[in-house]
Design a protein around this motif. Structure first.
Motif, PDB file in Angstrom:
ATOM      1  N   LYS A  51      27.998  14.551 -55.625  1.00 43.59           N
ATOM      2  CA  LYS A  51      28.528  14.254 -56.953  1.00 43.59           C
ATOM      3  C   LYS A  51      29.189  15.441 -57.645  1.00 43.59           C
ATOM      4  CE  LYS A  51      25.030  10.672 -57.804  1.00 43.59           C
ATOM      5  NZ  LYS A  51      23.892  10.252 -58.680  1.00 43.59           N
ATOM      6  N   ASN A  52      28.709  16.628 -57.397  1.00 43.05           N
ATOM      7  CA  ASN A  52      29.227  17.810 -58.094  1.00 43.05           C
ATOM      8  C   ASN A  52      29.288  18.973 -57.118  1.00 43.05           C
ATOM      9  OD1 ASN A  52      30.214  19.215 -60.340  1.00 43.05           O
ATOM     10  ND2 ASN A  52      28.188  19.978 -60.886  1.00 43.05           N
ATOM     11  N   LYS A  53      30.501  19.403 -56.783  1.00 41.56           N
ATOM     12  CA  LYS A  53      30.699  20.393 -55.729  1.00 41.56           C
ATOM     13  C   LYS A  53      30.426  21.824 -56.173  1.00 41.56           C
ATOM     14  CE  LYS A  53      32.165  17.083 -53.050  1.00 41.56           C
ATOM     15  NZ  LYS A  53      31.298  16.556 -51.984  1.00 41.56           N
ATOM     16  N   GLY A  54      29.988  21.987 -57.424  1.00 39.75           N
ATOM     17  CA  GLY A  54      29.721  23.335 -57.912  1.00 39.75           C
ATOM     18  C   GLY A  54      28.799  23.306 -59.109  1.00 39.75           C
ATOM     19  N   LEU A  55      28.984  24.263 -60.035  1.00 45.72           N
ATOM     20  CA  LEU A  55      28.202  24.338 -61.258  1.00 45.72           C
ATOM     21  C   LEU A  55      29.113  24.103 -62.453  1.00 45.72           C
ATOM     22  CD1 LEU A  55      26.172  27.637 -60.586  1.00 45.72           C
ATOM     23  CD2 LEU A  55      25.499  25.277 -60.037  1.00 45.72           C
ATOM     24  N   ASP A  56      28.612  23.396 -63.466  1.00 48.01           N
ATOM     25  CA  ASP A  56      29.328  23.222 -64.731  1.00 48.01           C
ATOM     26  C   ASP A  56      28.613  24.053 -65.785  1.00 48.01           C
ATOM     27  OD1 ASP A  56      31.018  21.517 -63.445  1.00 48.01           O
ATOM     28  OD2 ASP A  56      30.216  19.683 -64.324  1.00 48.01           O
ATOM     29  N   ILE A  57      29.371  24.933 -66.439  1.00 49.27           N
ATOM     30  CA  ILE A  57      28.806  25.872 -67.404  1.00 49.27           C
ATOM     31  C   ILE A  57      29.516  25.685 -68.738  1.00 49.27           C
ATOM     32  CG2 ILE A  57      28.288  28.298 -67.870  1.00 49.27           C
ATOM     33  CD1 ILE A  57      28.799  28.771 -64.820  1.00 49.27           C
ATOM     34  N   ALA A  58      28.754  25.447 -69.798  1.00 53.20           N
ATOM     35  CA  ALA A  58      29.330  25.205 -71.121  1.00 53.20           C
ATOM     36  C   ALA A  58      29.755  26.513 -71.771  1.00 53.20           C
ATOM     37  CB  ALA A  58      28.323  24.468 -72.002  1.00 53.20           C
ATOM     38  N   GLY A  59      30.643  26.390 -72.752  1.00 55.29           N
ATOM     39  CA  GLY A  59      31.103  27.564 -73.485  1.00 55.29           C
ATOM     40  C   GLY A  59      32.050  27.157 -74.595  1.00 55.29           C
ATOM     41  N   ALA A  84      37.730  25.911 -62.684  1.00 54.57           N
ATOM     42  CA  ALA A  84      38.474  24.737 -63.157  1.00 54.57           C
ATOM     43  C   ALA A  84      38.299  24.489 -64.653  1.00 54.57           C
ATOM     44  CB  ALA A  84      38.031  23.501 -62.378  1.00 54.57           C
ATOM     45  N   HIS A  85      39.218  23.681 -65.198  1.00 62.61           N
ATOM     46  CA  HIS A  85      39.228  23.185 -66.577  1.00 62.61           C
ATOM     47  C   HIS A  85      39.616  24.251 -67.606  1.00 62.61           C
ATOM     48  CE1 HIS A  85      37.582  19.619 -64.867  1.00 62.61           C
ATOM     49  NE2 HIS A  85      36.393  20.124 -64.639  1.00 62.61           N
ATOM     50  N   ASN A  86      40.295  25.314 -67.173  1.00 61.42           N
ATOM     51  CA  ASN A  86      40.684  26.381 -68.097  1.00 61.42           C
ATOM     52  C   ASN A  86      41.753  25.906 -69.083  1.00 61.42           C
ATOM     53  OD1 ASN A  86      39.217  28.658 -66.606  1.00 61.42           O
ATOM     54  ND2 ASN A  86      40.502  27.777 -64.998  1.00 61.42           N
ATOM     55  N   LYS A 126      34.248  23.537 -70.741  1.00 64.94           N
ATOM     56  CA  LYS A 126      33.301  23.991 -69.718  1.00 64.94           C
ATOM     57  C   LYS A 126      34.083  24.642 -68.585  1.00 64.94           C
ATOM     58  CE  LYS A 126      33.249  19.547 -67.223  1.00 64.94           C
ATOM     59  NZ  LYS A 126      32.400  18.429 -66.753  1.00 64.94           N
ATOM     60  N   LEU A 127      33.365  25.413 -67.780  1.00 69.51           N
ATOM     61  CA  LEU A 127      33.933  25.920 -66.538  1.00 69.51           C
ATOM     62  C   LEU A 127      33.241  25.206 -65.387  1.00 69.51           C
ATOM     63  CD1 LEU A 127      35.730  28.059 -65.038  1.00 69.51           C
ATOM     64  CD2 LEU A 127      33.608  29.356 -64.756  1.00 69.51           C
ATOM     65  N   HIS A 128      34.042  24.627 -64.512  1.00 69.62           N
ATOM     66  CA  HIS A 128      33.510  24.111 -63.249  1.00 69.62           C
ATOM     67  C   HIS A 128      33.769  25.190 -62.206  1.00 69.62           C
ATOM     68  CE1 HIS A 128      32.427  21.357 -60.030  1.00 69.62           C
ATOM     69  NE2 HIS A 128      33.528  21.768 -59.392  1.00 69.62           N
ATOM     70  N   PHE A 129      32.690  25.707 -61.604  1.00 66.99           N
ATOM     71  CA  PHE A 129      32.779  26.846 -60.696  1.00 66.99           C
ATOM     72  C   PHE A 129      32.264  26.443 -59.317  1.00 66.99           C
ATOM     73  CE2 PHE A 129      30.571  30.646 -58.888  1.00 66.99           C
ATOM     74  CZ  PHE A 129      31.698  31.398 -58.612  1.00 66.99           C
ATOM     75  N   GLU A 130      33.076  26.714 -58.294  1.00 68.84           N
ATOM     76  CA  GLU A 130      32.686  26.401 -56.924  1.00 68.84           C
ATOM     77  C   GLU A 130      32.736  27.645 -56.052  1.00 68.84           C
ATOM     78  OE1 GLU A 130      34.977  23.272 -55.181  1.00 68.84           O
ATOM     79  OE2 GLU A 130      34.602  21.852 -56.835  1.00 68.84           O
ATOM     80  N   ILE A 131      31.812  27.711 -55.099  1.00 67.15           N
ATOM     81  CA  ILE A 131      31.901  28.655 -53.990  1.00 67.15           C
ATOM     82  C   ILE A 131      32.029  27.818 -52.733  1.00 67.15           C
ATOM     83  CG2 ILE A 131      30.711  30.420 -52.631  1.00 67.15           C
ATOM     84  CD1 ILE A 131      29.346  31.395 -55.127  1.00 67.15           C
TER      85      ILE A 131
END
Length: 260
Positions: free
Chosen positions: A159-167, A208-210, A239-244
């Motif tokens: 469902k989510n290929k990385g982390l979603d971080i609020a800001g 993502a989402h910048n 938010k930032l969606h961050f993937e490695i």
């Protein structure tokens, strides 16, 4: 008899009109490397089709884009264009077989290999150099958190290929490790304004989402450098969606980042 003749004439006129319309809208034949099928139809045969299912090659599926193919295979989309000698990078078709690994003759280096920082905790038993695997240097990256904020969604393989971080809008987004920008734009649906960094032959990171992108493709980036400003492009909140991605496959960033 007269009525039947009139109906026959009308039918002939209708058929002729439809035939003329069909021919008017038909494009000239295209040389598409086709062969005849069992029922007289045409089957598209792509150059390189013999490489389908081989390691280092990818068969295009419906909905694919070069950006997506590059990210999923740990490569720059521009390298894929070059390796496959694509005349029109905006035109790839289902069934097309693409090289997604460097050819043996390709000596271009995607990015200078960053020097890994020493880990904060030394391993209990150092590995003897003679026993170290060739990929060990690729794995020795010291990732940092790209933003400071609350984690609102963790990694989920399906469902989510990385982390979603609020800001907050405009918060700085930092490069998680040294690397090279292999994509900066908004061409991948669901990611908004996206940056992809290639760190070595093993790892990519995606941001993502910048709201604002501050780097360009092929630019060399240092760990901790500001590369974007946080936003909500193609997202329901800031938010930032961050993937490695390890060799193109999403992995849980929390396992690679220092503890908060």
């Amino acid at each position: 008899m007269f009525r039947a003749g009139m109906w026959g004439l009308a039918a002939l006129v209708t058929v002729a009109a439809l035939s003329g319309c069909a021919n008017k809208g038909r494009l000239a034949p295209v040389d598409d490397h086709s062969i005849s099928g069992a029922r007289g139809g045409a089957i598209r045969v792509w150059p390189g089709a013999e490489n389908a299912d081989k390691i280092g090659y990818y068969t295009v599926k419906p909905g694919d884009t070069l950006i997506r193919i590059g990210m999923d295979n740990g490569q720059s989309w521009r390298d894929i264009i070059r390796w496959n000698k694509l005349d029109n990078p905006n035109l790839i078709e289902t069934g097309q077989v693409l090289r997604v690994a460097p050819p043996p003759s390709d000596v271009a280096v995607a990015a200078p290999r960053p020097v890994a920082s020493q880990p904060s905790v030394m391993p209990a038993k150092p590995v003897e150099p003679a026993l170290a695997a060739p990929a060990a240097a690729d794995d020795a990256l010291n990732f940092q958190w790209p933003v400071l904020g609350n984690l609102i969604a963790g990694f989920d393989e399906s469902k989510n290929k990385g982390l979603d971080i609020a800001g907050k809008a405009g918060d700085p987004v930092l490069a998680s490790a040294d690397g090279r920008v292999v994509y900066a734009g908004a061409g991948l649906r669901g990611y908004g304004n996206l940056i992809i960094l290639k760190h070595n032959n093993t790892y990519l990171t995606a941001y993502a989402h910048n709201q604002t992108l501050l780097v360009k493709e092929d630019q060399i980036i240092k760990r901790g450098q500001k590369i974007a400003e946080m936003g909500n492009s193609d997202a329901d909140q800031v938010k930032l969606h961050f993937e490695i991605r390890r060799q193109g496959k999403p992995v849980d960033p929390a396992k690679y980042l220092p503890g908060n």
